[in-house]
Design a protein around this motif. Structure first.
Motif, PDB file in Angstrom:
ATOM      1  N   GLY A   1     -35.569   9.761  71.953  1.00  0.00           N
ATOM      2  CA  GLY A   1     -35.613  11.105  72.522  1.00  0.00           C
ATOM      3  C   GLY A   1     -34.342  11.864  72.186  1.00  0.00           C
ATOM      4  N   ALA A   2     -33.632  12.314  73.237  1.00  0.00           N
ATOM      5  CA  ALA A   2     -32.423  13.101  73.009  1.00  0.00           C
ATOM      6  C   ALA A   2     -31.206  12.210  72.786  1.00  0.00           C
ATOM      7  N   ASN A   3     -31.367  10.897  73.084  1.00  0.00           N
ATOM      8  CA  ASN A   3     -30.198  10.001  73.002  1.00  0.00           C
ATOM      9  C   ASN A   3     -30.205   9.236  71.684  1.00  0.00           C
ATOM     10  N   GLU A   4     -28.979   9.045  71.168  1.00  0.00           N
ATOM     11  CA  GLU A   4     -28.821   8.232  69.973  1.00  0.00           C
ATOM     12  C   GLU A   4     -27.782   7.148  70.295  1.00  0.00           C
ATOM     13  N   TYR A   5     -28.164   5.898  70.104  1.00  0.00           N
ATOM     14  CA  TYR A   5     -27.280   4.790  70.483  1.00  0.00           C
ATOM     15  C   TYR A   5     -26.787   4.080  69.245  1.00  0.00           C
ATOM     16  N   ALA A   6     -25.541   3.586  69.356  1.00  0.00           N
ATOM     17  CA  ALA A   6     -24.976   2.799  68.262  1.00  0.00           C
ATOM     18  C   ALA A   6     -24.372   1.522  68.849  1.00  0.00           C
ATOM     19  N   LEU A   7     -24.419   0.459  68.059  1.00  0.00           N
ATOM     20  CA  LEU A   7     -23.847  -0.808  68.496  1.00  0.00           C
ATOM     21  C   LEU A   7     -22.530  -1.020  67.768  1.00  0.00           C
TER      22      LEU A   7
ATOM     23  N   THR B   1     -14.265   6.564  70.963  1.00  0.00           N
ATOM     24  CA  THR B   1     -14.097   7.588  71.988  1.00  0.00           C
ATOM     25  C   THR B   1     -15.435   8.057  72.541  1.00  0.00           C
ATOM     26  N   ASN B   2     -16.517   7.548  71.999  1.00  0.00           N
ATOM     27  CA  ASN B   2     -17.844   7.971  72.455  1.00  0.00           C
ATOM     28  C   ASN B   2     -18.118   7.460  73.871  1.00  0.00           C
ATOM     29  N   PRO B   3     -18.928   8.223  74.622  1.00  0.00           N
ATOM     30  CA  PRO B   3     -19.290   7.739  75.960  1.00  0.00           C
ATOM     31  C   PRO B   3     -20.223   6.528  75.866  1.00  0.00           C
ATOM     32  N   GLN B   4     -20.169   5.722  76.922  1.00  0.00           N
ATOM     33  CA  GLN B   4     -21.049   4.557  76.958  1.00  0.00           C
ATOM     34  C   GLN B   4     -22.156   4.789  77.977  1.00  0.00           C
ATOM     35  N   PRO B   5     -23.408   4.439  77.650  1.00  0.00           N
ATOM     36  CA  PRO B   5     -24.482   4.559  78.651  1.00  0.00           C
ATOM     37  C   PRO B   5     -24.376   3.416  79.660  1.00  0.00           C
TER      38      PRO B   5
ATOM     39  N   HIS C   1     -30.097  -3.438  63.811  1.00  0.00           N
ATOM     40  CA  HIS C   1     -29.820  -4.156  62.561  1.00  0.00           C
ATOM     41  C   HIS C   1     -28.380  -4.612  62.502  1.00  0.00           C
ATOM     42  N   HIS C   2     -27.956  -5.327  63.538  1.00  0.00           N
ATOM     43  CA  HIS C   2     -26.597  -5.868  63.665  1.00  0.00           C
ATOM     44  C   HIS C   2     -25.543  -4.766  63.577  1.00  0.00           C
ATOM     45  N   GLY C   3     -25.836  -3.626  64.153  1.00  0.00           N
ATOM     46  CA  GLY C   3     -24.853  -2.556  64.209  1.00  0.00           C
ATOM     47  C   GLY C   3     -24.849  -1.656  62.991  1.00  0.00           C
TER      48      GLY C   3
ATOM     49  N   ALA D   1     -24.034   7.602  70.194  1.00  0.00           N
ATOM     50  CA  ALA D   1     -23.542   8.049  68.877  1.00  0.00           C
ATOM     51  C   ALA D   1     -23.725   9.552  68.722  1.00  0.00           C
ATOM     52  N   GLU D   2     -22.823  10.111  67.914  1.00  0.00           N
ATOM     53  CA  GLU D   2     -22.962  11.528  67.583  1.00  0.00           C
ATOM     54  C   GLU D   2     -23.290  11.653  66.102  1.00  0.00           C
ATOM     55  N   ASN D   3     -24.449  12.158  65.818  1.00  0.00           N
ATOM     56  CA  ASN D   3     -24.917  12.314  64.437  1.00  0.00           C
ATOM     57  C   ASN D   3     -24.837  11.003  63.651  1.00  0.00           C
ATOM     58  N   GLY D   4     -25.236   9.941  64.299  1.00  0.00           N
ATOM     59  CA  GLY D   4     -25.307   8.636  63.631  1.00  0.00           C
ATOM     60  C   GLY D   4     -23.973   7.999  63.395  1.00  0.00           C
ATOM     61  N   ALA D   5     -22.928   8.430  64.097  1.00  0.00           N
ATOM     62  CA  ALA D   5     -21.617   7.836  63.874  1.00  0.00           C
ATOM     63  C   ALA D   5     -20.836   7.698  65.171  1.00  0.00           C
ATOM     64  N   ILE D   6     -19.839   6.834  65.131  1.00  0.00           N
ATOM     65  CA  ILE D   6     -18.957   6.643  66.280  1.00  0.00           C
ATOM     66  C   ILE D   6     -17.583   7.170  65.904  1.00  0.00           C
ATOM     67  N   ASN D   7     -16.964   7.912  66.810  1.00  0.00           N
ATOM     68  CA  ASN D   7     -15.620   8.433  66.549  1.00  0.00           C
ATOM     69  C   ASN D   7     -14.571   7.491  67.112  1.00  0.00           C
TER      70      ASN D   7
END
Lengths: 164, 360
Positions: free
Chosen positions: B100-106, B128-132, B91-93, B114-120
């Motif tokens: 599954g176990a992964n949560e992605y954010a744009l 600072t989040n890792p990129q897949p 939804h445009h970020g 993403a960690e708990n639905g947010a980006i640090n």
């Protein structure tokens, strides 16, 4: 910095798409196109070469024609010359033959004339002899009374006959 | 055959349009009274994206601006797990996507774990989040696929025409054939040599038309053009890398001798010369990569800057000036599109020629 950092995903897809594109275009586009262009170039070259050859052939043919024409002309001249010679020869021969014939005729005519003349002379001689004898007989009948006269007559007659 | 291709293209485009309509009810962050930031707009336009933005639409009831865009597939690999979903799921970020176990954010068109639905963020506001590992069909990938199909649609029927024995070129053939022959006779033959050029000719022709078509598509401001594909470093990197690989794989004895024992240079200079030569091997394709990237990106930036003038001055009266300049730039870019394709092809041929030539 993002702008100048190649994204791995895009690199991956670029390589994949580009290589597939390269393969497909090579197989279905560049190969037939370049092949056809090559063929066309070759056929143009061949056509040009063929045209050149035809030109050369034409020149050769023309030269040949000239030679043939020259030969024909020479032959014609030769034939004409021969014909003229033959005519001259024939005329000459005819002339010579005619002359010979004429000479022969003249000769035989002359001979005939001579013979006739001789025959006429002989006849005249005979006639004259007969006349002479007749005259002589007449004279003798008259003269032979005289001896001297006889002698003189014989002598004069002898002289006369010697002319022939 | 032509009709089938046309049908195919119109179907593809209408399919995109339909999916675009479906994703219309997504909101954009930009509000109407927000301060106009040309840098952000320009960077957004020249960067890759996970959806293909078509146009903006103002909702009549709420007065909100909505972006109408084509969602594109997201393919990510993280923690030994491959996840595939449509970019509209973000939804445009505004939302994260849980697979599954992964949560992605744009965030700014980049996908983060993403960690708990947010980006640090750190103090410089960098995530600072890792990129897949992101193998998504992005806007540039989709644009590249489109251009590849376009190239195939143009040249395969042409090839078939030649195969059929049509000796006299007609139509598009008559336009493309001189270009192909130009690449053959004026780029490949003089630079690579009469005997060896044939092996590299398909690559050179392909790279020329690939760059040219994509440059031109990039100049079209609306779908299916507008992607800054040849102005993307990843694409120019790939093309330059392919040239580098071809150059070095086909490099002959004298090429390698030139690198490791340059004729006429004393042996004691080798420790300096060999690194210099090795840098030379890399710098040639590096120049190819930067040249194409910089030229095309610069063109896009100039055009967008000129258009941004209208919004910076907030007056319609600047529009004629902008339009005149943009028109001039677009015509210039048409030339640049051809010129850059030519230069890339010429230099590729030159580098390959240097590697395969027999004697100096």
């Amino acid at each position: 910095m993002d702008l100048v950092t190649p994204a791995i995903g895009l690199v991956f897809w670029s390589v994949l798409i580009f290589l597939i594109l390269l393969f497909l275009l090579y197989k279905f586009a560049w190969k037939p196109i370049l092949g056809a262009v090559n063929d066309r170039n070759q056929s143009i070259e061949e056509a040009l070469a063929a045209a050149d050859r035809a030109k050369e052939e034409m020149v050769k043919l023309q030269a040949n024609n000239e030679v043939v024409l020259k030969e024909a002309r020479a032959e014609r001249d030769q034939i004409l010359k021969e014909a003229r010679d033959l005519k001259d020869k024939t005329v000459e021969e005819a002339r010579v033959a005619a002359k010979q014939e004429a000479d022969l005729i003249i000769k035989s005519a002359k001979e005939a004339i001579a013979n006739e003349k001789r025959a006429a002379i002989n006849e005249m001689k005979d006639e004259m002899a007969n006349l002479s004898v007749l005259i002589a007989e007449k004279i003798l009948e008259k003269e032979l009374g005289d001896k001297e006269g006889q002698k003189a007559l014989i002598e004069s007659l002898l002289k006369q006959t010697n002319i022939n | 055959m032509k009709r089938i291709y046309l049908l195919f293209f119109s179907l593809t485009i209408s399919l995109f349009a339909l999916t675009a309509q479906a994703s219309e009810n997504q909101k954009t962050n930009a509000a109407n009274d927000e301060e106009f930031d040309p840098t952000a707009v320009i960077m957004h336009h020249i960067s890759d994206a996970h959806d293909w933005h078509l146009w903006d639409k103002v909702d009549k009831e709420t007065g909100e601006k909505r972006g109408v865009s084509i969602p594109l597939p997201v393919i990510v690999w993280y923690n030994g797990q491959l996840d595939v979903f449509m970019s509209s799921a973000f939804h445009h970020g505004e939302q994260t996507v849980i697979k599954g176990a992964n949560e992605y954010a744009l965030y700014h068109n980049k996908i983060y774990v993403a960690e708990n639905g947010a980006i640090n963020f750190d103090e410089n506001h960098h995530p600072t989040n890792p990129q897949p590992l992101d193998f998504s069909i992005t806007k540039n990938v989709a644009s590249m696929m489109f251009s590849a199909l376009l190239l195939l649609a143009v040249f395969i029927p042409m090839g078939r025409k030649y195969k059929k024995g049509g000796k006299v070129p007609s139509g598009l053939q008559g336009f493309m054939e001189p270009i192909i022959l130009f690449i053959k006779e004026d780029i490949a033959q003089p630079n690579i040599g009469e005997h060896k050029y044939q092996r590299f000719l398909p690559y050179l022709i392909t790279v020329f038309f690939f760059i040219w078509f994509n440059n031109m598509l990039g100049l079209i401001p609306f779908f299916p053009g507008g992607a800054n594909l040849t102005g993307n470093i990843a694409v120019t990197f790939t093309l330059a890398a392919i040239t580098m690989i071809i150059t070095n794989v086909s490099g002959n004895k004298s090429y390698w001798k030139h690198v490791f024992a340059t004729p006429g240079v004393p042996v004691w200079l080798a420790p300096i010369m060999i690194p210099v030569e090795l840098i030379g091997i890399l710098s040639k394709p590096f120049a190819l990569m930067i040249r194409l990237f910089a030229n095309i990106t610069a063109g896009h930036i100039i055009v967008l800057s000129l258009i941004s003038l209208i919004f910076i001055f907030k007056t319609i009266w600047i529009a004629p000036v902008s339009i005149a300049f943009v028109l001039f730039m677009d015509v210039l870019e048409l030339l640049v599109a051809l010129l850059q394709a030519y230069i890339f092809t010429l230099l590729s041929a030159l580098f390959i020629g240097l590697a395969v030539q027999e004697h100096h």
